[in-house]
Design an enzyme around this catalytic site. Structure first.
Site, mmCIF file in Angstrom:
data_model
loop_
_atom_site.group_PDB
_atom_site.id
_atom_site.type_symbol
_atom_site.label_atom_id
_atom_site.label_comp_id
_atom_site.label_asym_id
_atom_site.label_seq_id
_atom_site.Cartn_x
_atom_site.Cartn_y
_atom_site.Cartn_z
ATOM 1 N N TYR A 78 0.866 -0.964 0.226
ATOM 2 C CA TYR A 78 -0.045 -0.440 -0.354
ATOM 3 C C TYR A 78 0.979 1.437 -0.170
ATOM 4 C CZ TYR A 78 -4.153 3.240 0.814
ATOM 5 O OH TYR A 78 -4.544 3.953 0.911
ATOM 6 N N PHE A 130 -7.297 21.402 -24.416
ATOM 7 C CA PHE A 130 -8.044 20.565 -24.594
ATOM 8 C C PHE A 130 -9.291 20.027 -23.575
ATOM 9 C CE2 PHE A 130 -7.818 15.521 -23.348
ATOM 10 C CZ PHE A 130 -7.894 15.243 -24.559
ATOM 11 N N THR A 131 -10.221 18.828 -23.678
ATOM 12 C CA THR A 131 -11.452 18.603 -24.091
ATOM 13 C C THR A 131 -11.240 18.475 -21.928
ATOM 14 O OG1 THR A 131 -11.317 16.643 -24.172
ATOM 15 C CG2 THR A 131 -12.353 17.565 -25.625
ATOM 16 N N ASP A 221 1.113 19.843 -20.465
ATOM 17 C CA ASP A 221 0.499 18.733 -20.729
ATOM 18 C C ASP A 221 1.612 17.790 -21.354
ATOM 19 O OD1 ASP A 221 -0.401 16.418 -21.442
ATOM 20 O OD2 ASP A 221 -2.760 17.814 -21.658
ATOM 21 N N LYS A 264 -0.502 7.361 -23.292
ATOM 22 C CA LYS A 264 0.172 7.906 -24.544
ATOM 23 C C LYS A 264 1.888 7.284 -24.976
ATOM 24 C CE LYS A 264 -4.387 10.527 -24.518
ATOM 25 N NZ LYS A 264 -4.812 10.591 -23.802
ATOM 26 N N ARG A 388 -13.316 15.530 -33.956
ATOM 27 C CA ARG A 388 -12.979 16.514 -32.664
ATOM 28 C C ARG A 388 -13.054 17.658 -33.857
ATOM 29 N NH1 ARG A 388 -10.069 14.092 -28.219
ATOM 30 N NH2 ARG A 388 -12.422 14.678 -28.004
ATOM 31 N N PHE A 455 -19.389 14.877 -26.074
ATOM 32 C CA PHE A 455 -18.689 13.851 -27.402
ATOM 33 C C PHE A 455 -18.732 12.041 -26.954
ATOM 34 C CE2 PHE A 455 -14.255 12.997 -25.715
ATOM 35 C CZ PHE A 455 -14.029 15.014 -24.705
HETATM 36 N N1 F0G Z 1 -4.020 16.137 -22.644
HETATM 37 C C1 F0G Z 1 -3.775 15.892 -23.222
HETATM 38 C C2 F0G Z 1 -3.265 16.156 -24.377
HETATM 39 C C3 F0G Z 1 -4.302 14.900 -23.680
HETATM 40 O O1 F0G Z 1 -5.236 13.805 -24.995
HETATM 41 C C4 F0G Z 1 -5.621 13.895 -22.950
HETATM 42 C C5 F0G Z 1 -6.533 12.363 -23.765
HETATM 43 C C6 F0G Z 1 -5.693 14.153 -21.932
HETATM 44 C C7 F0G Z 1 -4.690 15.591 -21.246
HETATM 45 C C8 F0G Z 1 -6.539 12.974 -20.301
HETATM 46 O O2 F0G Z 1 -5.269 11.917 -20.144
HETATM 47 O O3 F0G Z 1 -6.988 10.451 -21.031
HETATM 48 O O4 F0G Z 1 -5.484 9.857 -19.443
HETATM 49 O O5 F0G Z 1 -7.475 10.561 -18.184
HETATM 50 N N2 F0G Z 1 -6.466 12.322 -24.493
HETATM 51 C C9 F0G Z 1 -7.317 10.592 -25.039
HETATM 52 C C10 F0G Z 1 -7.322 11.072 -26.555
HETATM 53 C C11 F0G Z 1 -8.407 11.028 -24.419
HETATM 54 O O6 F0G Z 1 -7.796 9.969 -26.828
HETATM 55 O O7 F0G Z 1 -6.984 11.829 -27.156
HETATM 56 P P1 F0G Z 1 -6.490 10.854 -20.118
#
Ligand code: F0G
Length: 472
Positions: A78, A130-131, A221, A264, A388, A455
């Site tokens: 843990y 970014f979303t 990021d 990624k 997108r 989305f």
């Molecule tokens: N920042 C970027 C640039 C991303 O592309 C993503 C995720 C995140 C943050 C969030 O990270 O998914 O690990 O919580 N992108 C995915 C995509 C969902 O399909 O582009 P996460």
């Protein structure tokens, strides 16, 4: 007969395949049924109904034998897991940050960062939204302001660093808001929503200088920063003979903190982190992670996941790996450019982005042309892609109006080390077919709209469903 002189020398992946996972091509009739059931949203398809899955490069990586071996060395304590310290060492060595808080994925790090640094009424400038990043900023009371260069909004512009910050735009935001209202500048390299476009080292250095004048920190990021470093090596004078690992280290050195989706670049299926040089932020994040993720030495992950991540980081910065990773994206994009199919130029690092406005000029943006294009591609070949555009952009939190981004794109995202050149050929040919049939395409209407990040789960029907017209 004289032996022919080779006209080209091809590259190949620096690995061979040891294990395979069967995939199945369904019939067109089945796919039509499936996409209707999924409300024309590729996120709502079952993966077993997909032939080639280019929905995302997130968590879809193939791990190496060394990473899989690392799973067996998981120290599932843990507190104080051995794998946590290994991960810390590698993040510190390759990304350069002093303090590390693991998280289960990127948005968890964004959540903690936003909670720790953003106050009601704050402004967060960044190189395109970014979303998930923007949503966490908004939920913490902040407002995101886009300061990316104008070229990034034009899919045809060939600027080599479309992820660059426009320094005048940034200066204007600082002047208008006042530096005290800006908790940090939020940068990404590469920029996902711009089409996987990189930021140059020179630009980041200039942003750093500007921020220093006002004591504004920079948060990176770092999700695809290795891909960004590769583009710097390929495109920026002075970096051509430097190793990607060294470029990555320099790039991160101009920033104070990073959030990371290790799903990624770092070649794992789950994982992320918040890393910083700011001891105060570290103490706060270490505290918050206990509330939302788990103890600060595992942050929502198993020990084995941290070991796979520690090993994935090392593999991700290898020059041969990153060249073939981005090279495969380039291979797909080149086919489409050669056939004069409208895609975002230059070709990005993790994906090829189809320009849905240019595909379907007859479909107004309010009828979701990119959403329709992704559905049509799936029906044609079982290739799954992602919208997108206006659907991803969501609504303005104050006016509740739909945001209308200038980029209306479909992303063909290439998972790392998963598909072969033959798969890319199949994808390219399907895009060509859908392009040939573009005049018959129809728009969509939204029939269900979730409150957050719509989305992912929104549902659609044909805009002219009452007339019985078909989407594909
Ligand atoms: N920042 C970027 C640039 C991303 O592309 C993503 C995720 C995140 C943050 C969030 O990270 O998914 O690990 O919580 N992108 C995915 C995509 C969902 O399909 O582009 P996460």
């Amino acid at each position: 007969m004289p032996f022919p002189k080779p006209t080209r020398r091809s590259w190949a992946e620096p690995w061979k395949i040891k294990m395979v996972e069967p995939i199945r091509l369904t019939t067109r009739a089945e796919r039509l049924e499936r996409i209707r059931e999924a409300g024309y949203n590729t996120f709502l398809l079952r993966s077993e109904d997909v032939y080639i899955d280019l929905l995302t490069d997130s968590g879809t990586n193939a791990m190496s034998d060394r990473q899989w071996a690392g799973l067996m060395l998981g120290d599932e304590a843990y507190a104080g897991s051995r794998n946590f310290y290994h991960l810390w060492e590698n993040i510190n060595h390759y990304y350069g940050y002093k303090y590390i808080v693991p998280t289960h994925q990127g948005r968890a790090a964004e959540h903690i960062l936003s909670k720790a640094l953003i106050h009601e009424g704050d402004i967060i400038p960044g190189n395109m939204y970014f979303t998930t990043t923007r949503l966490h900023q908004e939920l913490a009371g902040g407002t995101f302001v886009d300061v990316i260069i104008d070229e990034a909004h034009d899919p045809r512009n060939e600027h080599p660093f479309k992820g660059n910050v426009d320094l005048q735009k940034l200066q204007r935001v600082i002047d208008e808001a006042g530096p005290g209202k800006i908790p940090y500048v939020c940068l990404a390299g590469t920029v996902n929503m711009a089409g996987g476009q990189p930021q140059s080292m020179a630009n980041l250095r200039a942003v750093r200088e500007l921020c220093n004048r006002y004591s504004i920190p920079i948060v990176l990021d770092a999700t695809r920063a290795v891909e960004n470093a590769y583009f710097i090596q390929q495109r920026e004078p002075g970096y051509e003979s430097k190793k990607v690992a060294k470029i990555l280290e320099e790039y991160c050195s101009y920033t104070d903190t990073s959030t990371m989706s290790a799903k990624k670049d770092a070649l794992v299926n789950i994982g992320g982190w918040l890393a910083t040089n700011d001891e105060g932020l570290y103490q706060e994040a270490r505290n918050l992670v206990v509330v939302y993720e788990g103890l600060h030495t595992y942050g929502g992950l198993a020990g084995r996941d941290m070991e796979a991540m520690a090993r994935g980081i090392v593999e991700s910065v290898d020059d041969d790996h990153i060249r073939t990773r981005v090279g495969q994206v380039e291979y797909l994009g080149r086919h489409l450019i050669d056939w004069e199919i409208p895609i975002v130029r230059p070709i990005g690092g993790h994906a090829v982005f189809l320009d849905a406005r240019a595909f379907y000029p007859q479909i107004p943006q309010t009828q979701y042309p990119a959403q329709a294009l992704a559905a049509n591609l799936y029906v044609d070949s079982g290739v799954r892609s992602m919208e997108r555009g206006i659907v991803s952009a969501g609504r303005d939190p104050k006016s509740h109006e739909e945001r209308k981004p200038s980029l209306e794109l479909v992303r063909l995202t290439i998972p790392r080390r998963v598909y072969t050149q033959a798969h890319m050929d199949v994808v390219a040919e399907s895009v060509l077919e859908v392009y040939a049939e573009r005049a018959q395409a129809r728009g969509l209407k939204m029939t269900y709209e979730p409150k957050y990040l719509r989305f992912f789960q929104a549902r659609f029907d044909l805009a002219d469903a009452a007339t019985g017209a078909k989407v594909a």
